[in-house]
Write a protein that holds these residues in place. Structure first.
Motif, PDB file in Angstrom:
ATOM      1  N   ASP A 130       4.858  -4.825   7.541  1.00 13.89           N
ATOM      2  CA  ASP A 130       4.374  -4.487   8.883  1.00 13.89           C
ATOM      3  C   ASP A 130       2.992  -5.088   9.122  1.00 13.89           C
ATOM      4  O   ASP A 130       2.689  -5.580  10.209  1.00 13.89           O
ATOM      5  N   VAL A 136       1.837  -7.898  12.092  1.00 20.60           N
ATOM      6  CA  VAL A 136       0.763  -7.760  13.085  1.00 20.60           C
ATOM      7  C   VAL A 136      -0.287  -8.861  12.875  1.00 20.60           C
ATOM      8  O   VAL A 136      -0.762  -9.473  13.834  1.00 20.60           O
ATOM      9  N   HIS A 196       4.663  -1.379   4.123  1.00 21.56           N
ATOM     10  CA  HIS A 196       3.420  -1.494   4.870  1.00 21.56           C
ATOM     11  C   HIS A 196       2.930  -2.934   4.919  1.00 21.56           C
ATOM     12  O   HIS A 196       2.407  -3.384   5.927  1.00 21.56           O
ATOM     13  N   GLU A 224       3.522  -5.165  17.306  1.00 21.17           N
ATOM     14  CA  GLU A 224       2.503  -4.226  16.788  1.00 21.17           C
ATOM     15  C   GLU A 224       3.158  -3.073  16.025  1.00 21.17           C
ATOM     16  O   GLU A 224       3.292  -1.976  16.553  1.00 21.17           O
ATOM     17  N   VAL A 225       3.571  -3.308  14.788  1.00 26.49           N
ATOM     18  CA  VAL A 225       4.327  -2.291  14.062  1.00 26.49           C
ATOM     19  C   VAL A 225       3.530  -1.596  12.959  1.00 26.49           C
ATOM     20  O   VAL A 225       3.981  -0.600  12.401  1.00 26.49           O
ATOM     21  N   TYR A 226       2.329  -2.120  12.628  1.00 24.84           N
ATOM     22  CA  TYR A 226       1.591  -1.552  11.493  1.00 24.84           C
ATOM     23  C   TYR A 226       0.888  -0.255  11.858  1.00 24.84           C
ATOM     24  O   TYR A 226       0.148  -0.200  12.836  1.00 24.84           O
ATOM     25  N   ASP A 227       1.154   0.824  11.077  1.00 24.32           N
ATOM     26  CA  ASP A 227       0.439   2.073  11.341  1.00 24.32           C
ATOM     27  C   ASP A 227      -0.179   2.622  10.048  1.00 24.32           C
ATOM     28  O   ASP A 227      -0.378   3.825   9.910  1.00 24.32           O
ATOM     29  N   GLY A 228      -0.438   1.745   9.104  1.00 24.00           N
ATOM     30  CA  GLY A 228      -1.049   2.159   7.840  1.00 24.00           C
ATOM     31  C   GLY A 228      -2.560   2.272   7.946  1.00 24.00           C
ATOM     32  O   GLY A 228      -3.125   2.226   9.041  1.00 24.00           O
ATOM     33  N   ARG A 229      -3.178   2.421   6.800  1.00 28.59           N
ATOM     34  CA  ARG A 229      -4.635   2.592   6.748  1.00 28.59           C
ATOM     35  C   ARG A 229      -5.360   1.261   6.981  1.00 28.59           C
ATOM     36  O   ARG A 229      -4.763   0.196   6.889  1.00 28.59           O
ATOM     37  N   SER A 230      -6.660   1.360   7.238  1.00 28.67           N
ATOM     38  CA  SER A 230      -7.477   0.144   7.336  1.00 28.67           C
ATOM     39  C   SER A 230      -7.510  -0.488   5.948  1.00 28.67           C
ATOM     40  O   SER A 230      -7.260   0.184   4.949  1.00 28.67           O
TER      41      SER A 230
END
Ligand code: HEM
Length: 118
Positions: free
Chosen positions: A48, A52, A45, A58-64
């Motif tokens: 990623d 970004v 994470h 734009e590959v990050y899809d984790g939490r804020s």
């Protein structure tokens, strides 16, 4: 050219995350925060996230950042220490001073979301 490309793209970001984690885990003040965590998932994470952050794909899809660190009771001092390890990592990778400052500034703005204990 994006900061991501300037810094050396995927290879450089992966190297930076590895070196950064080695430094964090070798720091007795910081390593307890990661006890029992899935370091592999965090590293994925982080990679990623930095991609970004540096204007790469734009590959990050984790939490804020607020949600990811909620309940960890991170202090200002701990945050600053972590930034120092990141700075040392960027030095090790011969990232030029202006680029290094840019990266550190982009992380510094997250202090308020990550630090819970003042
Ligand atoms: C310096 C700025 C920081 C950035 C950019 C950052 C970034 C991240 C990212 C991207 C994740 C993964 C989120 C996810 O899985 O959805 C994460 C998780 C985590 N971070 Fe940070 N982090 C920072 C500072 C810190 C500090 C100072 C500590 C404590 C010493 C810390 C401890 C952790 C832990 C323990 C997790 C895993 C949480 C969990 O899985 O429940 N981070 N961080």
């Amino acid at each position: 050219m994006s900061v991501y490309d300037e810094i050396g793209g995927d290879a450089a970001v992966s190297l930076a995350v590895e070196s950064f984690y080695d430094r964090v885990m070798a720091d007795a003040t910081l390593s307890p925060y990661f006890e029992g965590m899935n370091l592999h998932a965090i590293k994925d994470h982080q990679r990623d996230f930095f991609t970004v952050l540096l204007d790469g794909p734009e590959v990050y899809d984790g939490r804020s950042m607020r949600n990811a660190h909620a309940g960890l009771h991170i202090t200002d001092e701990v945050f600053t220490r972590t930034l120092q390890h990141l700075a040392a990592t960027l030095d090790e990778l011969d990232v030029t001073p202006p680029l290094k400052d840019q990266v550190l500034r982009r992380i510094e703005v997250m202090r308020a979301a990550i630090v819970e204990v003042r």
